[in-house]
Motif scaffolding. Sequence first.
Motif, PDB file in Angstrom:
ATOM      1  N   GLY A 101       0.937  -1.297   0.076  1.00 21.55           N
ATOM      2  CA  GLY A 101      -0.075   0.018   0.132  1.00 21.55           C
ATOM      3  C   GLY A 101       0.829   1.341   0.072  1.00 21.55           C
ATOM      4  N   GLY A 102       0.273   2.389  -0.766  1.00 17.89           N
ATOM      5  CA  GLY A 102       1.151   3.521  -0.651  1.00 17.89           C
ATOM      6  C   GLY A 102       1.156   3.953  -2.298  1.00 17.89           C
ATOM      7  N   ALA A 103       2.290   4.560  -2.588  1.00 18.79           N
ATOM      8  CA  ALA A 103       2.541   5.180  -3.926  1.00 18.79           C
ATOM      9  C   ALA A 103       3.716   4.362  -4.178  1.00 18.79           C
ATOM     10  N   ARG A 104       3.651   3.696  -5.677  1.00 22.15           N
ATOM     11  CA  ARG A 104       4.280   2.847  -6.102  1.00 22.15           C
ATOM     12  C   ARG A 104       4.294   2.742  -7.575  1.00 22.15           C
ATOM     13  N   PHE A 105       5.563   2.559  -8.252  1.00 21.93           N
ATOM     14  CA  PHE A 105       5.621   2.121  -9.605  1.00 21.93           C
ATOM     15  C   PHE A 105       5.077   0.794  -9.844  1.00 21.93           C
ATOM     16  N   PHE A 106       4.319   0.932 -10.909  1.00 29.91           N
ATOM     17  CA  PHE A 106       3.584  -0.281 -11.279  1.00 29.91           C
ATOM     18  C   PHE A 106       3.719  -0.430 -12.583  1.00 29.91           C
ATOM     19  N   ARG A 107       4.910  -0.826 -12.990  1.00 30.10           N
ATOM     20  CA  ARG A 107       5.359  -0.963 -14.663  1.00 30.10           C
ATOM     21  C   ARG A 107       6.341  -1.978 -14.660  1.00 30.10           C
ATOM     22  N   ASP A 108       6.351  -2.474 -15.779  1.00 28.88           N
ATOM     23  CA  ASP A 108       7.292  -3.749 -16.047  1.00 28.88           C
ATOM     24  C   ASP A 108       8.053  -3.753 -17.479  1.00 28.88           C
ATOM     25  N   GLN A 109       7.444  -3.267 -18.440  1.00 28.62           N
ATOM     26  CA  GLN A 109       7.982  -3.118 -19.795  1.00 28.62           C
ATOM     27  C   GLN A 109       8.800  -1.945 -20.156  1.00 28.62           C
ATOM     28  N   TYR A 110      10.128  -2.089 -20.179  1.00 29.76           N
ATOM     29  CA  TYR A 110      10.793  -0.977 -20.443  1.00 29.76           C
ATOM     30  C   TYR A 110      11.840  -0.927 -21.461  1.00 29.76           C
ATOM     31  N   ALA A 111      11.949   0.025 -22.384  1.00 33.81           N
ATOM     32  CA  ALA A 111      12.909   0.165 -23.255  1.00 33.81           C
ATOM     33  C   ALA A 111      13.913   1.399 -23.210  1.00 33.81           C
ATOM     34  N   PRO A 112      15.304   0.935 -22.658  1.00 36.64           N
ATOM     35  CA  PRO A 112      15.999   1.996 -22.023  1.00 36.64           C
ATOM     36  C   PRO A 112      16.420   3.291 -23.145  1.00 36.64           C
ATOM     37  N   ILE A 113      16.560   2.654 -24.515  1.00 33.98           N
ATOM     38  CA  ILE A 113      17.020   3.720 -25.366  1.00 33.98           C
ATOM     39  C   ILE A 113      16.073   4.802 -25.670  1.00 33.98           C
ATOM     40  N   GLY A 114      14.709   4.431 -25.357  1.00 32.10           N
ATOM     41  CA  GLY A 114      13.727   5.500 -25.575  1.00 32.10           C
ATOM     42  C   GLY A 114      13.205   5.829 -24.037  1.00 32.10           C
ATOM     43  N   ASP A 115      13.764   5.497 -23.073  1.00 31.87           N
ATOM     44  CA  ASP A 115      13.506   5.686 -21.377  1.00 31.87           C
ATOM     45  C   ASP A 115      11.905   5.795 -21.686  1.00 31.87           C
ATOM     46  N   TYR A 116      11.210   4.623 -22.186  1.00 37.34           N
ATOM     47  CA  TYR A 116       9.746   4.374 -22.390  1.00 37.34           C
ATOM     48  C   TYR A 116       9.237   3.283 -21.770  1.00 37.34           C
ATOM     49  N   PHE A 117       8.376   3.288 -20.852  1.00 37.25           N
ATOM     50  CA  PHE A 117       7.797   2.203 -20.311  1.00 37.25           C
ATOM     51  C   PHE A 117       6.433   2.167 -20.985  1.00 37.25           C
ATOM     52  N   TYR A 118       5.943   1.073 -21.525  1.00 40.27           N
ATOM     53  CA  TYR A 118       4.993   0.771 -22.358  1.00 40.27           C
ATOM     54  C   TYR A 118       4.221  -0.312 -21.745  1.00 40.27           C
ATOM     55  N   LEU A 119       2.878  -0.471 -22.303  1.00 37.73           N
ATOM     56  CA  LEU A 119       1.704  -1.526 -21.932  1.00 37.73           C
ATOM     57  C   LEU A 119       1.339  -1.005 -20.598  1.00 37.73           C
ATOM     58  N   ASP A 120       1.704  -1.165 -19.546  1.00 42.60           N
ATOM     59  CA  ASP A 120       1.250  -1.295 -18.300  1.00 42.60           C
ATOM     60  C   ASP A 120       1.940  -0.236 -17.118  1.00 42.60           C
ATOM     61  N   ASP A 121       2.421   1.008 -17.582  1.00 43.61           N
ATOM     62  CA  ASP A 121       2.875   1.816 -16.825  1.00 43.61           C
ATOM     63  C   ASP A 121       1.759   2.690 -16.184  1.00 43.61           C
ATOM     64  N   LEU A 122       1.429   2.314 -14.721  1.00 44.40           N
ATOM     65  CA  LEU A 122       0.219   2.922 -14.267  1.00 44.40           C
ATOM     66  C   LEU A 122       0.636   3.271 -12.854  1.00 44.40           C
ATOM     67  N   SER A 123       1.953   3.506 -12.703  1.00 39.32           N
ATOM     68  CA  SER A 123       2.568   4.172 -11.291  1.00 39.32           C
ATOM     69  C   SER A 123       1.659   5.234 -10.758  1.00 39.32           C
ATOM     70  N   GLY A 124       1.302   5.127  -9.390  1.00 38.38           N
ATOM     71  CA  GLY A 124       0.320   5.911  -8.809  1.00 38.38           C
ATOM     72  C   GLY A 124       0.323   5.230  -7.418  1.00 38.38           C
ATOM     73  N   GLN A 125      -0.988   6.007  -6.647  1.00 39.99           N
ATOM     74  CA  GLN A 125      -1.002   5.676  -5.369  1.00 39.99           C
ATOM     75  C   GLN A 125      -2.306   4.958  -5.084  1.00 39.99           C
ATOM     76  N   GLY A 126      -2.037   3.819  -4.122  1.00 43.43           N
ATOM     77  CA  GLY A 126      -3.152   2.946  -4.065  1.00 43.43           C
ATOM     78  C   GLY A 126      -2.451   1.664  -3.136  1.00 43.43           C
ATOM     79  N   GLY A 127      -2.875   0.583  -3.882  1.00 42.07           N
ATOM     80  CA  GLY A 127      -2.473  -0.745  -3.146  1.00 42.07           C
ATOM     81  C   GLY A 127      -2.695  -2.031  -4.133  1.00 42.07           C
ATOM     82  N   GLY A 128      -2.139  -3.025  -3.745  1.00 43.51           N
ATOM     83  CA  GLY A 128      -2.353  -4.329  -4.627  1.00 43.51           C
ATOM     84  C   GLY A 128      -1.848  -5.315  -3.859  1.00 43.51           C
ATOM     85  N   LEU A 129      -1.853  -6.444  -4.692  1.00 41.05           N
ATOM     86  CA  LEU A 129      -1.301  -7.713  -4.331  1.00 41.05           C
ATOM     87  C   LEU A 129      -0.760  -8.296  -5.438  1.00 41.05           C
ATOM     88  N   LYS A 130       0.299  -9.410  -5.217  1.00 37.46           N
ATOM     89  CA  LYS A 130       0.976 -10.197  -6.287  1.00 37.46           C
ATOM     90  C   LYS A 130       0.901 -11.539  -5.583  1.00 37.46           C
TER      91      LYS A 130
END
Length: 428
Positions: A101-130
């Motif tokens: 719980g809190g504010a967290r990066f919620f993202r996984d797919q990353y292209a370093p040469i474009g500094d680009y998080f794609y598909l699932d970049d939803l970083s924000g405040q809330g909570g979750g489980l894995k």
Amino acid sequence: MAWSVYGQNIQGASMNLLGYGIGGRYEEDDYSEPSLVAHVVKGATPDDFYVKSEMTFAIWRQWGGVFMQPGSNGGQAITMQFNQAYIEAGNFLTPGLSVWGGARFFRDQYAPIGDYFYLDDLSGQGGGLKYENLNLVILGYRNAGNGGTPAYNWDLDNNPNTGISNGQELQRFRTVFAGNYKFEFGGEAKHHVKVHAEAHVLQAAKQGEGIAVPPGGKADFGGVIGAKLHVGLGQGNWSDTAVRFGTGIANGAAGGAKTYQTWGAPNDDGTFQGSFGIEAVEHAGFRIGDVAALEGLATFHYTKAAYEAPAGTVPTAAGPHEKQMDFSVQANAAIFAHKNFHPVIEASFQGRKDGEGELGTAVKVSVVPTLVPTGELSTGARPHFKLIYTAAFYNDAARAQAMSAYLQRTGAGSNVGHYIGARTDWYF
């Protein structure tokens, strides 16, 4: 540090048409991102119960000053904010289950040469489980101030329904329910398919029974579905292919936007129903022994607004726009000429079309001699000491519309841009 042959201050002025690092990130401005991790409970093995708290800060400069010097930014304030501040309990109740719980990066797919998080970049405040390969979150978002898209804040001074004049604001939150699951297959090849889904809910701006909802303050909704295929090609080679489709208030895609960054104007009903955004990405990496490492990135974004021009009205380049499209193709080659010297050559072709405006295009070429003190033959080796030269060639449409931050900073007086700079970057 950056210099311009035209004499303007181009520090941090991207030459890209998309406004992000997509197409090349060597003009990136100064920033620092320190993280602090507290291991409240630390297990002896990865399978043991643990509790950790993490805080990540983002620090950057404003007003065109210099980031790191006595009296940072020339005595003017620098900006600092939390990127992350959360607590997580892992292997909780059963092995493989974690909650946070809190504010967290919620993202996984990353292209370093474009500094680009794609598909699932939803970083924000809330909570979750894995649990194992299943990831579920609930996040909340609110745009600051009036004029958000969609409208999140309403000034009650101007609300004809109440007649209240006390300077208060009625504020709304968008709630995002999201989840993804990764299916692994292929044994040692480690292929996988990842599926991702989101539901965006924005409740109506109600103030009570019998009080009309403010114009444009109606309830709205958006949905997202996407997937990525990862193919392991052996010997350090791989390919990732991803597609994402978002509707309604989740139509964010333009220029690599996040799904909650709603694009365009609403329809006549005051909602974003009928709009959609598409993202398609191909990201691949190849290793040529101890000689070189290659990375490629191709992106495509198309967004249709909920707004449609009235019957008999011809849309104009000035807008409001009914659609937006952009694309990029980028290739990066790091050559291991010596264990301590890795020159990099990068090239990209980009295009962007806003509504009825003409298609703007750019070709960028960068030559980046790079010193690597550690001698590690990897593009991830740090620290890096870089000299940078980038040339950008814009067509007339891109120059006339000043489609890049660089063109805006230099007055868009030429179809050719030059960037000369030096840079250090490190992480540990």
